[in-house]
Write a protein that holds these residues in place. Structure first.
Motif: not given
Length: 158
Positions: A19-23, A25-29, A32-38, A151-153
């Protein structure tokens, strides 16, 4: 600080690097949102367990249990060695002189205090475990939810 982390180890670190290499921001966001939701279902469990700690006084948001409820939070890290999701009752978020209260109540640290502020008379307080008794039974489901997010990401990155 009392806490429990959900990590999927190398997979999470690898995805974070990608994700950092891809740069992107939408996917990173979204990650984090999906991990928080889990991890979100754990927070009410812990907060309700704190509120149920036996006391001679009724529950108050300004009392010791109320301060512990306010200190309960989710921490998501997507970089570094400690990448993962953690549910914490953070002593650093507690008022001054109450920083070790979460550990004392759980029973992981001795909890002593002066009787009504009298520094000549101290008492050891009984612990009332509140965290691990509600988090451990639900940990398998939490790990599965975190693995689904990973897995989704991973699928979206490819």
């Amino acid at each position: 600080m009392i806490g429990m982390s959900m990590r999927t180890g190398d997979d999470l670190r690898r995805i974070s690097r990608e994700l950092n290499r891809m740069n992107n921001a939408e996917v990173k966001k979204r990650f984090r949102k999906e991990l928080r939701g889990a991890a979100q279902p754990f927070v009410p469990l812990v907060r309700n367990s704190i509120k149920a700690i036996p006391s001679k006084r009724p529950y108050s948001a300004d009392g010791l249990r109320g301060q512990m409820v306010k200190a309960t939070r989710i921490e998501v890290r997507t970089v570094g060695r400690d990448a993962g999701v953690a549910i914490r009752v953070d002593g650093r978020k507690m008022p001054s002189k109450m920083k070790s209260l979460p550990k004392g109540m759980e029973g992981t640290k001795r909890w002593r205090h002066p009787v009504f502020g009298n520094r000549e008379v101290w008492v050891t307080q009984q612990s009332h475990p509140y965290f691990f008794k509600v988090v451990r039974p639900a940990a398998v489901a939490g790990r599965r939810a975190a693995a689904r997010v990973v897995d989704s990401i991973t699928h979206d990155i490819r």
